[in-house]
Write a protein that holds these residues in place. Structure first.
Motif, PDB file in Angstrom:
ATOM      1  N   PHE A   1       3.053  -0.436  15.527  1.00  0.00           N
ATOM      2  CA  PHE A   1       3.513  -1.541  14.708  1.00  0.00           C
ATOM      3  C   PHE A   1       4.855  -1.216  14.073  1.00  0.00           C
ATOM      4  O   PHE A   1       5.776  -2.048  14.050  1.00  0.00           O
ATOM      5  N   ALA A   2       4.993  -0.011  13.529  1.00  0.00           N
ATOM      6  CA  ALA A   2       6.250   0.386  12.900  1.00  0.00           C
ATOM      7  C   ALA A   2       7.383   0.430  13.919  1.00  0.00           C
ATOM      8  O   ALA A   2       8.516   0.025  13.633  1.00  0.00           O
ATOM      9  N   GLY A   3       7.090   0.935  15.128  1.00  0.00           N
ATOM     10  CA  GLY A   3       8.104   0.976  16.168  1.00  0.00           C
ATOM     11  C   GLY A   3       8.582  -0.410  16.554  1.00  0.00           C
ATOM     12  O   GLY A   3       9.789  -0.651  16.719  1.00  0.00           O
ATOM     13  N   ALA A   4       7.654  -1.340  16.696  1.00  0.00           N
ATOM     14  CA  ALA A   4       8.023  -2.714  17.051  1.00  0.00           C
ATOM     15  C   ALA A   4       8.819  -3.371  15.930  1.00  0.00           C
ATOM     16  O   ALA A   4       9.805  -4.078  16.181  1.00  0.00           O
ATOM     17  N   ARG A   5       8.423  -3.135  14.681  1.00  0.00           N
ATOM     18  CA  ARG A   5       9.152  -3.730  13.562  1.00  0.00           C
ATOM     19  C   ARG A   5      10.593  -3.240  13.519  1.00  0.00           C
ATOM     20  O   ARG A   5      11.535  -4.027  13.320  1.00  0.00           O
ATOM     21  N   MET A   6      10.795  -1.959  13.716  1.00  0.00           N
ATOM     22  CA  MET A   6      12.155  -1.421  13.681  1.00  0.00           C
ATOM     23  C   MET A   6      12.970  -1.875  14.882  1.00  0.00           C
ATOM     24  O   MET A   6      14.168  -2.145  14.764  1.00  0.00           O
ATOM     25  N   PHE A   7      12.330  -1.976  16.045  1.00  0.00           N
ATOM     26  CA  PHE A   7      13.045  -2.390  17.253  1.00  0.00           C
ATOM     27  C   PHE A   7      13.550  -3.825  17.106  1.00  0.00           C
ATOM     28  O   PHE A   7      14.708  -4.129  17.396  1.00  0.00           O
TER      29      PHE A   7
ATOM     30  N   ASP B   1       0.845  -1.191   0.000  1.00  0.00           N
ATOM     31  CA  ASP B   1       0.000   0.000   0.000  1.00  0.00           C
ATOM     32  C   ASP B   1       0.882   1.244   0.000  1.00  0.00           C
ATOM     33  O   ASP B   1       1.866   1.316   0.739  1.00  0.00           O
ATOM     34  N   ASP B   2       0.517   2.221  -0.801  1.00  0.00           N
ATOM     35  CA  ASP B   2       1.304   3.453  -0.842  1.00  0.00           C
ATOM     36  C   ASP B   2       0.423   4.683  -0.656  1.00  0.00           C
ATOM     37  O   ASP B   2       0.705   5.766  -1.168  1.00  0.00           O
ATOM     38  N   GLY B   3      -0.671   4.509   0.105  1.00  0.00           N
ATOM     39  CA  GLY B   3      -1.568   5.621   0.373  1.00  0.00           C
ATOM     40  C   GLY B   3      -1.851   5.748   1.856  1.00  0.00           C
ATOM     41  O   GLY B   3      -1.398   4.955   2.677  1.00  0.00           O
ATOM     42  N   GLY B   4      -2.623   6.788   2.210  1.00  0.00           N
ATOM     43  CA  GLY B   4      -3.021   6.988   3.593  1.00  0.00           C
ATOM     44  C   GLY B   4      -1.851   7.308   4.509  1.00  0.00           C
ATOM     45  O   GLY B   4      -0.765   7.708   4.072  1.00  0.00           O
ATOM     46  N   SER B   5      -2.075   7.131   5.817  1.00  0.00           N
ATOM     47  CA  SER B   5      -1.025   7.452   6.789  1.00  0.00           C
ATOM     48  C   SER B   5       0.140   6.477   6.693  1.00  0.00           C
ATOM     49  O   SER B   5       1.269   6.800   7.082  1.00  0.00           O
TER      50      SER B   5
ATOM     51  N   PRO C   1       8.099  -2.207   4.816  1.00  0.00           N
ATOM     52  CA  PRO C   1       6.793  -2.561   4.251  1.00  0.00           C
ATOM     53  C   PRO C   1       5.678  -1.708   4.843  1.00  0.00           C
ATOM     54  O   PRO C   1       5.801  -1.171   5.945  1.00  0.00           O
ATOM     55  N   ALA C   2       4.594  -1.594   4.101  1.00  0.00           N
ATOM     56  CA  ALA C   2       3.413  -0.886   4.597  1.00  0.00           C
ATOM     57  C   ALA C   2       2.715  -1.752   5.646  1.00  0.00           C
ATOM     58  O   ALA C   2       2.483  -2.938   5.422  1.00  0.00           O
ATOM     59  N   VAL C   3       2.386  -1.154   6.779  1.00  0.00           N
ATOM     60  CA  VAL C   3       1.835  -1.935   7.888  1.00  0.00           C
ATOM     61  C   VAL C   3       0.333  -1.743   8.058  1.00  0.00           C
ATOM     62  O   VAL C   3      -0.287  -2.414   8.886  1.00  0.00           O
ATOM     63  N   GLY C   4      -0.285  -0.843   7.277  1.00  0.00           N
ATOM     64  CA  GLY C   4      -1.679  -0.481   7.525  1.00  0.00           C
ATOM     65  C   GLY C   4      -2.662  -1.631   7.443  1.00  0.00           C
ATOM     66  O   GLY C   4      -3.511  -1.795   8.311  1.00  0.00           O
ATOM     67  N   ASP C   5      -2.582  -2.456   6.395  1.00  0.00           N
ATOM     68  CA  ASP C   5      -3.526  -3.560   6.233  1.00  0.00           C
ATOM     69  C   ASP C   5      -3.333  -4.617   7.308  1.00  0.00           C
ATOM     70  O   ASP C   5      -4.309  -5.193   7.815  1.00  0.00           O
TER      71      ASP C   5
END
Length: 596
Positions: A253-259, A141-145, A156-160
Motif C-alpha cells: 500500500f505504501a509503495g503504491a501511494r508513493m508511486f 495511527d502512530d503504533g505498530g508496523s 498517512p498511516a495505512v494500517g487501518d
C-alpha cells in the motif's frame, strides 16, 4: 550509486543481479497498474456523472442501469419506487449471481465511520446485507508496523485502511485466497534479521506465498513491493528501516501511494488487486499533501493534553522497564502505569480470552500447528489437543520470553488502564514540532461529503471512541452533511468500557459523538455547530448485558428515537455481539425511513 543492502546467505553480486532483473520486469507491471488505475478512475467518473444527470423516463433509467452493470461499476442510481433493502438473492433468482457469491449488491447505500479493528469483525456479514458501504477510516495511527513506515517515509498511516481492504477482499477462488494470504502476511514479530531475510525472499519472488498467484497479478504486486523497498533503503534517516513485524500489505500500500503520489489511487489499485466489490469504497478520512503527517491530540477535563493516538488509547510499554511514559501539557514526563506483571498474565490466561486473530496477524512464534490450525480455539473446536498444545506452548513463549513488540500487544496490556481525567475533546496536531499542542485543521476527504449526500443511512461503528470514530467526525463539513441527510443514523455501542470511555453511560457516548460532530469544544467558536441529537443519531444499538450502562430514559429525553438491545455473549469486559443478530437489527434499521 546507492549500495544495496546485503541479504543474509546470498552473495552481493547475486543479489544485485537478481534485484536488477526483478526491477526491469516490474517496470512493465507498474505501467500495467497505471493503466488499470486510469481505466477504473474513468469508470468511476462516468458513474458519478451519470448519477448527477436528471432522470427522464423509466426506459432511460433501465438503460442507465444496464450500462452500469456492464461496465462493472455496480453503482447505478437506485429506483426509489422499487428498492428492496437487504434482500439476499437465492440461486436461480434471476440476479445473475452464482450460488455462494456475496449478496448485498442492491442493498442500501451506507456510510460507516469506523476504526480498523473492532468493526472488522462484522464486515463480511454486513456484505450479505449490503456491499454498498463507504468505509471511513482514520489515518492517524502512530503504533505498530505502520509507525515504522511513517517514521521513514512520512505520509498517512495505512494500517487501518489496509486492514479493512483485506477484510473486504474476495476469497471465491484459489488465486484470490493466495493474494489475500500474501497481503495479510506479517514478517517475524521480534527478530529483525529473520524478518529482513524473509522480506528479501518475498520481494524477489522466491517465497512460497507466491505459489498460487498467476504471473500478471504477481508482477503488479511485486512492482510496488520493489518500489517500496527502494524508497525505504534509500531514505536518509539516522536509523535504518526495521522490517520486524512488517505487514506485506502495508508495504504494498505504501509503495503504491508513493508511486502514484495519491492515497486514493493506491486504494483503488489495492481494491482491484484484492478484488474488492466495486461498490464497496474504503476512504481515508483526511486529505494530506504528499508525505505530510499529522498526530492526534486529546485534551482532558483536567486541562492536560496527551499527544499521539497510542498514548491516548494504549500507551506503549518500554520493553526493558515495562513502564509507560507520556507527554503532558508543558512537556513533562508522566508515568502512566505498570505495563505487565506475572499476575496480569495469570489473570488473562485464567479468563480464557485467547485473542480472536490469525497467527500471522498477532504472534511471532509458531504460525500454524502440525494439524494446520492457526488459532488455539480452532484446534480445541476440532478436538485436536496436540495442535492446541503446540500453539499454547508457542504463545506462552511469545508472552513470557520474547520482547513486547507484537503489533497489538499494547492493547492487550494497557487498553483498560484509566486516564487521569475524562477526555474533553480530540484534535489534530502537527508533527513538525513534537512538543506543540496547537491544533491544526486537515481537510476532510471530499469523497466522504459526496457519499453522505447520496446515502440511505449512517453507521457509527464499534471501535475506540476517541481515537477511531471521533477523528472523522470532528472534520469541518461532516456534521453539517450528516445533519442535512434524512434517514437512519445508527450508533453501535461497544461491548464494554475501555481506557478512553472510562465510566461513561450510553448517553455519555451519544454526547461525545454529538459534541464531536458539532465541534462544540473547539476553541475557535466560528467552527462550532449546534444541531440537536436527533439530527445525528436516531437509533442506539447495544449488546445484551453489555458493559456500558444503557440509560434508556435519558437517551430518549435527548432525542434518540429508538434504543434496542441485541443478542450477545458475555465476557469479562461486558459482552460480545452475536454478529448475525446485529446484522439482522441493522437490516431492520436501514429498512426504516427514520428522520425522513
Amino acid at each position: 550509486g546507492q549500495d544495496r543492502e546485503w541479504q543474509p546467505g546470498v552473495g552481493r553480486g547475486d543479489t544485485v543481479r537478481r534485484q536488477a532483473k526483478a526491477e526491469k520486469r516490474a517496470g512493465g507491471a507498474g505501467a500495467a497498474a497505471v493503466a488499470l488505475v486510469m481505466t477504473e478512475t474513468l469508470k468511476l467518473n462516468k458513474a458519478a456523472r451519470r448519477r448527477q444527470r436528471p432522470r427522464r423516463t423509466a426506459d432511460n433509467d433501465a438503460e442507465e442501469d444496464e450500462r452500469a452493470s456492464s461496465n462493472g461499476t455496480g453503482d447505478a442510481p437506485p429506483s426509489t419506487s422499487s428498492r428492496r433493502t437487504g434482500d439476499r438473492a437465492a440461486p436461480g433468482d434471476g440476479s445473475g449471481r452464482a450460488a455462494g457469491d456475496r449478496g448485498g449488491e442492491h442493498g442500501p447505500k451506507v456510510v460507516a465511520f469506523t476504526g480498523g479493528t473492532a468493526f472488522n469483525g462484522i464486515v463480511n456479514e454486513l456484505m450479505e446485507l449490503t456491499s454498498r458501504v463507504t468505509h471511513v477510516l482514520p489515518v492517524s495511527d502512530d503504533g505498530g508496523s505502520t509507525a515504522e513506515i511513517v517514521r521513514v517515509l512520512g505520509g498517512p498511516a495505512v494500517g487501518d485502511v489496509r486492514s479493512r481492504c483485506l477484510r473486504l477482499s474476495d476469497e471465491s477462488t484459489g488465486e484470490a485466497r493466495a493474494v489475500k494470504e500474501l497481503l495479510a502476511h506479517r514478517l517475524h514479530a521480534t527478530d529483525s534479521a529473520a524478518a529482513k531475510a524473509e522480506w528479501y525472499r518475498i520481494q524477489e519472488g522466491d517465497h512460497e506465498l507466491w505459489g498460487g498467484i498467476s504471473e500478471p497479478y504477481a508482477d503488479i504486486i511485486r512492482s510496488f513491493l520493489l518500489y517500496f523497498h527502494l524508497q525505504v533503503t534509500a531514505a536518509k534517516t539516522p536509523v535504518k528501516f526495521d522490517f520486524v513485524n512488517g505487514s506485506v500489505g502495508n508495504f504494498f500500500f505504501a509503495g503504491a501511494r508513493m508511486f502514484f503520489r495519491s492515497m486514493e489511487a493506491a486504494i483503488l489499485l489495492y481494491s482491484r488487486v484484492s478484488r474488492i466489490p466495486a461498490e464497496s469504497v474504503v476512504v481515508p478520512n483526511i486529505v494530506l499533501d504528499d508525505n505530510v503527517r499529522v498526530a492526534l491530540g486529546a485534551e482532558l477535563e483536567n486541562g492536560e493534553t496527551i499527544r499521539g493516538q497510542n498514548e491516548i488509547s494504549h500507551p506503549s510499554p518500554d520493553p526493558k522497564t515495562f513502564t509507560k511514559g507520556g507527554i503532558a501539557k508543558g512537556g513533562g514526563s508522566v508515568t502512566k502505569a505498570l505495563a505487565a506483571s506475572s499476575e496480569f498474565w495469570k489473570q488473562m490466561l485464567k479468563s480464557g480470552e485467547v485473542p480472536a486473530v490469525s497467527a500471522s496477524e498477532f504472534w511471532g512464534g509458531l504460525q500454524k500447528s502440525s494439524g494446520g490450525h492457526e488459532r488455539v480455539r480452532d484446534a480445541f473446536l476440532d478436538g485436536n489437543l496436540w495442535s492446541a498444545g503446540e500453539l499454547i506452548q508457542s504463545r506462552l513463549y511469545d508472552l513470557t520470553v520474547r520482547p513486547l513488540s507484537v503489533w497489538d500487544m499494547d492493547k492487550v496490556i494497557s487498553g483498560y488502564d484509566d486516564l487521569k481525567s475524562p477526555i474533553k475533546r480530540v484534535f489534530y496536531l502537527s508533527t513538525e514540532d513534537p512538543t506543540s499542542v496547537s491544533p491544526v485543521y486537515p481537510k476532510v476527504n471530499p469523497t466522504i461529503l459526496r457519499q453522505l449526500g447520496d446515502c440511505d443511512g449512517v453507521i457509527y461503528g464499534m471501535g475506540s471512541l476517541y481515537t477511531s470514530i471521533v477523528p472523522s467526525l470532528i472534520l469541518a463539513g461532516v456534521g453539517e452533511a450528516i445533519a442535512a441527510r434524512p434517514g437512519p443514523k445508527i450508533l453501535i455501542l461497544n461491548g464494554g468500557l475501555d481506557r478512553e470511555t472510562g465510566g461513561m453511560t450510553a448517553s455519555g457516548v451519544v454526547n461525545a459523538v454529538v459534541n464531536s460532530l458539532n465541534r462544540a469544544n473547539d476553541p475557535d467558536e466560528t467552527r462550532r455547530c449546534s444541531f440537536p441529537v436527533s439530527d445525528y443519531i436516531t437509533t442506539v444499538i447495544a449488546p445484551e448485558r453489555g458493559g456500558i450502562p444503557l440509560d434508556v430514559d435519558e437517551l430518549q429525553r435527548m432525542g434518540v428515537r429508538r434504543v434496542v438491545e441485541v443478542g450477545a455473549k458475555a465476557n469479562t469486559r461486558g459482552a460480545e455481539y452475536d454478529t448475525n443478530a446485529l446484522i439482522d437489527e441493522l437490516r431492520v434499521c436501514l429498512s426504516k425511513t427514520q428522520g425522513a
